[in-house]
Scaffold this active site. Sequence first.
Site, PDB file in Angstrom:
ATOM      1  N   LYS A  14      10.096   3.890   0.013  1.00 57.12           N
ATOM      2  CA  LYS A  14       9.512   4.140  -1.047  1.00 57.12           C
ATOM      3  C   LYS A  14       9.712   5.133  -1.747  1.00 57.12           C
ATOM      4  O   LYS A  14      10.650   6.138  -1.302  1.00 57.12           O
ATOM      5  CB  LYS A  14       7.737   4.481  -0.373  1.00 57.12           C
ATOM      6  CG  LYS A  14       7.549   5.823   0.333  1.00 57.12           C
ATOM      7  CD  LYS A  14       6.212   5.949   0.470  1.00 57.12           C
ATOM      8  CE  LYS A  14       5.774   7.080   1.050  1.00 57.12           C
ATOM      9  NZ  LYS A  14       4.361   7.437   0.997  1.00 57.12           N
ATOM     10  N   GLU A  27      -8.488   9.555   4.529  1.00 54.13           N
ATOM     11  CA  GLU A  27      -8.753   8.087   4.874  1.00 54.13           C
ATOM     12  C   GLU A  27      -9.289   7.952   6.349  1.00 54.13           C
ATOM     13  O   GLU A  27      -8.924   8.788   7.186  1.00 54.13           O
ATOM     14  CB  GLU A  27      -7.372   7.257   4.601  1.00 54.13           C
ATOM     15  CG  GLU A  27      -7.229   7.364   3.173  1.00 54.13           C
ATOM     16  CD  GLU A  27      -6.070   6.403   2.839  1.00 54.13           C
ATOM     17  OE1 GLU A  27      -6.294   5.248   2.566  1.00 54.13           O
ATOM     18  OE2 GLU A  27      -5.026   6.751   3.078  1.00 54.13           O
ATOM     19  N   GLU A  28      -9.824   6.780   6.464  1.00 53.74           N
ATOM     20  CA  GLU A  28     -10.318   6.533   7.764  1.00 53.74           C
ATOM     21  C   GLU A  28      -9.157   6.181   8.706  1.00 53.74           C
ATOM     22  O   GLU A  28      -9.226   5.931   9.870  1.00 53.74           O
ATOM     23  CB  GLU A  28     -11.442   5.254   7.774  1.00 53.74           C
ATOM     24  CG  GLU A  28     -11.085   3.947   6.958  1.00 53.74           C
ATOM     25  CD  GLU A  28      -9.777   3.427   7.628  1.00 53.74           C
ATOM     26  OE1 GLU A  28      -9.679   3.163   8.750  1.00 53.74           O
ATOM     27  OE2 GLU A  28      -8.943   2.684   6.910  1.00 53.74           O
ATOM     28  N   THR A  36       0.772  -1.257   0.129  1.00 51.43           N
ATOM     29  CA  THR A  36       0.072  -0.071  -0.027  1.00 51.43           C
ATOM     30  C   THR A  36       0.803   1.272   0.060  1.00 51.43           C
ATOM     31  O   THR A  36       0.618   2.329  -0.575  1.00 51.43           O
ATOM     32  CB  THR A  36      -0.803  -0.053   1.146  1.00 51.43           C
ATOM     33  OG1 THR A  36      -1.779  -1.235   1.482  1.00 51.43           O
ATOM     34  CG2 THR A  36      -2.104   1.029   1.097  1.00 51.43           C
ATOM     35  N   ARG A  50       7.913  -2.896   2.523  1.00 49.28           N
ATOM     36  CA  ARG A  50       8.037  -2.713   4.309  1.00 49.28           C
ATOM     37  C   ARG A  50       8.468  -4.188   4.582  1.00 49.28           C
ATOM     38  O   ARG A  50       7.853  -5.134   4.186  1.00 49.28           O
ATOM     39  CB  ARG A  50       6.774  -2.403   5.069  1.00 49.28           C
ATOM     40  CG  ARG A  50       6.742  -0.916   4.806  1.00 49.28           C
ATOM     41  CD  ARG A  50       5.642  -0.474   5.604  1.00 49.28           C
ATOM     42  NE  ARG A  50       5.199   0.774   5.231  1.00 49.28           N
ATOM     43  CZ  ARG A  50       3.979   1.614   5.564  1.00 49.28           C
ATOM     44  NH1 ARG A  50       3.455   0.814   6.595  1.00 49.28           N
ATOM     45  NH2 ARG A  50       3.741   2.658   5.099  1.00 49.28           N
ATOM     46  N   SER A  94       6.310   3.784   8.270  1.00 46.69           N
ATOM     47  CA  SER A  94       5.083   4.640   8.899  1.00 46.69           C
ATOM     48  C   SER A  94       4.902   4.154  10.465  1.00 46.69           C
ATOM     49  O   SER A  94       5.667   4.591  11.225  1.00 46.69           O
ATOM     50  CB  SER A  94       3.902   4.239   8.139  1.00 46.69           C
ATOM     51  OG  SER A  94       2.706   5.087   8.622  1.00 46.69           O
ATOM     52  N   ARG A 123       0.155  10.684   9.523  1.00 44.97           N
ATOM     53  CA  ARG A 123      -1.107  10.410  10.256  1.00 44.97           C
ATOM     54  C   ARG A 123      -1.484  11.479  11.329  1.00 44.97           C
ATOM     55  O   ARG A 123      -0.584  12.015  12.023  1.00 44.97           O
ATOM     56  CB  ARG A 123      -1.286   8.931  10.921  1.00 44.97           C
ATOM     57  CG  ARG A 123      -1.150   7.957   9.726  1.00 44.97           C
ATOM     58  CD  ARG A 123      -1.479   6.481  10.392  1.00 44.97           C
ATOM     59  NE  ARG A 123      -1.352   5.600   9.263  1.00 44.97           N
ATOM     60  CZ  ARG A 123      -1.887   4.468   9.338  1.00 44.97           C
ATOM     61  NH1 ARG A 123      -2.466   4.264  10.499  1.00 44.97           N
ATOM     62  NH2 ARG A 123      -2.065   3.696   8.368  1.00 44.97           N
ATOM     63  N   ARG A 143      -8.824  -6.457   7.547  1.00 44.52           N
ATOM     64  CA  ARG A 143      -9.613  -5.369   8.160  1.00 44.52           C
ATOM     65  C   ARG A 143     -11.114  -5.302   7.775  1.00 44.52           C
ATOM     66  O   ARG A 143     -11.516  -5.372   6.743  1.00 44.52           O
ATOM     67  CB  ARG A 143      -9.172  -3.905   7.676  1.00 44.52           C
ATOM     68  CG  ARG A 143      -7.599  -3.860   7.850  1.00 44.52           C
ATOM     69  CD  ARG A 143      -7.055  -2.474   7.594  1.00 44.52           C
ATOM     70  NE  ARG A 143      -5.859  -2.104   7.472  1.00 44.52           N
ATOM     71  CZ  ARG A 143      -4.649  -2.231   8.504  1.00 44.52           C
ATOM     72  NH1 ARG A 143      -5.264  -2.450   9.756  1.00 44.52           N
ATOM     73  NH2 ARG A 143      -3.479  -2.106   8.243  1.00 44.52           N
TER      74      ARG A 143
HETATM   75  C1  G1P Z   1      -2.861   1.379   5.908  1.00 46.11           C
HETATM   76  C2  G1P Z   1      -4.280   2.195   5.872  1.00 46.11           C
HETATM   77  C3  G1P Z   1      -4.365   3.048   4.635  1.00 46.11           C
HETATM   78  C4  G1P Z   1      -3.040   3.925   4.445  1.00 46.11           C
HETATM   79  C5  G1P Z   1      -1.979   3.114   4.623  1.00 46.11           C
HETATM   80  C6  G1P Z   1      -0.689   3.882   4.808  1.00 46.11           C
HETATM   81  O1  G1P Z   1      -2.946   0.426   4.607  1.00 46.11           O
HETATM   82  O2  G1P Z   1      -5.541   1.388   6.070  1.00 46.11           O
HETATM   83  O3  G1P Z   1      -5.516   3.848   4.589  1.00 46.11           O
HETATM   84  O4  G1P Z   1      -3.028   4.727   3.469  1.00 46.11           O
HETATM   85  O5  G1P Z   1      -1.786   2.139   5.800  1.00 46.11           O
HETATM   86  O6  G1P Z   1      -0.716   4.669   5.881  1.00 46.11           O
HETATM   87  P1  G1P Z   1      -3.256  -0.960   4.754  1.00 46.11           P
HETATM   88  O7  G1P Z   1      -2.555  -1.807   5.869  1.00 46.11           O
HETATM   89  O8  G1P Z   1      -4.826  -1.202   5.188  1.00 46.11           O
HETATM   90  O9  G1P Z   1      -2.969  -1.492   3.254  1.00 46.11           O
HETATM   91 ZN    ZN Z   2       2.423   7.358   8.307  1.00 44.59          ZN
END
Ligand code: G1P
Ligand code: ZN
Length: 547
Positions: free
Chosen positions: A130, A367-368, A18, A22, A117, A286, A500
């Site tokens: 990245k 984003e949530e 995403t 990592r 992150s 975040r 999720r």
């Molecule tokens: C998660 C969050 C997503 C965010 C990403 C990077 O990704 O759900 O909204 O953009 O971290 O911070 P996921 O682990 O769900 O793929």
């Molecule tokens: Zn982050």
Amino acid sequence: MTLQSLPTTPFAGQLPGTSGLRKKVTVFQQPRYLENFVQALFDVLHGEHGLATGQTLVLGGDGRFHNRTAVQTILKMAAARGYARVLLGRGGILSTPAASAVIRRHGASGGIILSASHNPGGPDGDFGIKYNAANGGPAPEKLTQAIYERTQALERVQISDAADIAIDMLGMQQIEDTTVEVIDPVEDHATVLRGLFDFDAIRALFARGFRLRYDAMWAVGGPYAKAIIEGELGAPAGTVVHAEPLEDFGGLHPDPNPAYADDLVAHLMAADAPDMGAASDGDADRNMILGRGFLVSPSDSLAVLTAHATKVPGYAQGLKGVARSMPTSTAVDRVAKAMGIACYETPTGWKFFGNLLDAGQVTLCGEESYGTGSDHVREKDGLWAVLFWLNLVAVTGQSVEQLVRGVWKEHGRCVYSRHDYDGIATDKANALMAELRAQLPSLGGSTVAGQQIAWADDFSYTDPVDGSVSQKQGVRVVLEDSSRVVFRLSGTGTEGATLRVYLERHEPDAGRQDIPAQTALAPLIALAEAVARIRHHTGMDAPTVMT
Ligand code: G1P
Ligand code: ZN
């Protein structure tokens, strides 16, 4: 100094998820693991034998363990690739939004961000890398896919054998023909933020005795928040806590949500709570916002910022449109509709907002997962969100809670929760998703756990700007009254799989808006279990984390 061409062999699994590649630190510590990825990146960007002549690369990270080692390797590879200039954050530090700001303000051709992150750090924790393009935003999927394919064919890596350079000292140094300029990590980002918000109004708010507690979670947000909130805006010393970036985040999970920022939540729930609480994550993109005794859901935060945007100088001209990731609640859709502006629904991950922002179709996005941002950079931005809220509180005279309740009153409340099931064996998680997908043709119109399903699908997105299609972005099960459950697997983890489950129900009745979310969502939780058989597939009775 000489340029070396060293033999290498491919590593499996160097496919970015995403948000970048990592893996465990121990994986990145293997000889050539990082080198291979960077070589593949440069090969894709510049051609196998091509040079980055005349180009500027931005480099920095969230300061987690292995950051300093990785920076030295990448500098020597950038030199071998012929970059004219590398802009490096002092100490190897750049928050993710700051890196985006530096790329944009200095006309760089791109940047490498070293971060995992919100994932834990330290020798046993996670590391990540990245690439962000010239617009300051995360590389699109076609680029990350090309990098991955190149990693599978590598035979050599090119690197200078120069000695390590001093990364804690501002100024210029030379590796081969490349000038490495160590820059202040805060300056560019601060300049961008200063241009958006009414710093005088926020200064006056603090001068009136407004109390904020900003928890930087021992991560990279600390120096930025200290410089701006305490330094420029005059908040009392000690407003920013856990402000020193530690390589292992103090052994904690630098993720600003009620589960991992429990210390902050406790302070905001206490009798002598400050007026507002805020936190940022490992790389400071975040944000979590709290009022006194009140938690703001990230989806509501985006709706509030949208509703009041024109009260902030940077957005006084109005919003071009807004965008949210698919699992994010529809609160912002309702606000946008009332305002007569477009609202886009994209897959999870900030990279999907890039085209809409570049094309001038949206101004705010969110984003949530505690991410909010705007067209000022091409990443989500924790400090930006906190300043936005401070600016709104300052100019409206309303508390954080009043601002949220105002949106609920006008548009109803989107009661929302996310349930995460961590550490599932990958094959079991895949089996769960496959079983869900297999049911899709028959779910619409059926009754499950006493509830009438209106429709169900696997979210597919066609980018309105470049027409690229992203499929299988999450299974949506939607009821007649627009309540919904969404299922997807995380793309940011480094061990096993995380399921999720996103739950949302619209509550227009003000008298029922304070029913605790888990209670109000109980029928949807039952529906989720009935359609996905979470217990059966995972062997887990309850989620690992609920936000
Ligand atoms: C998660 C969050 C997503 C965010 C990403 C990077 O990704 O759900 O909204 O953009 O971290 O911070 P996921 O682990 O769900 O793929
Ligand atoms: Zn982050």
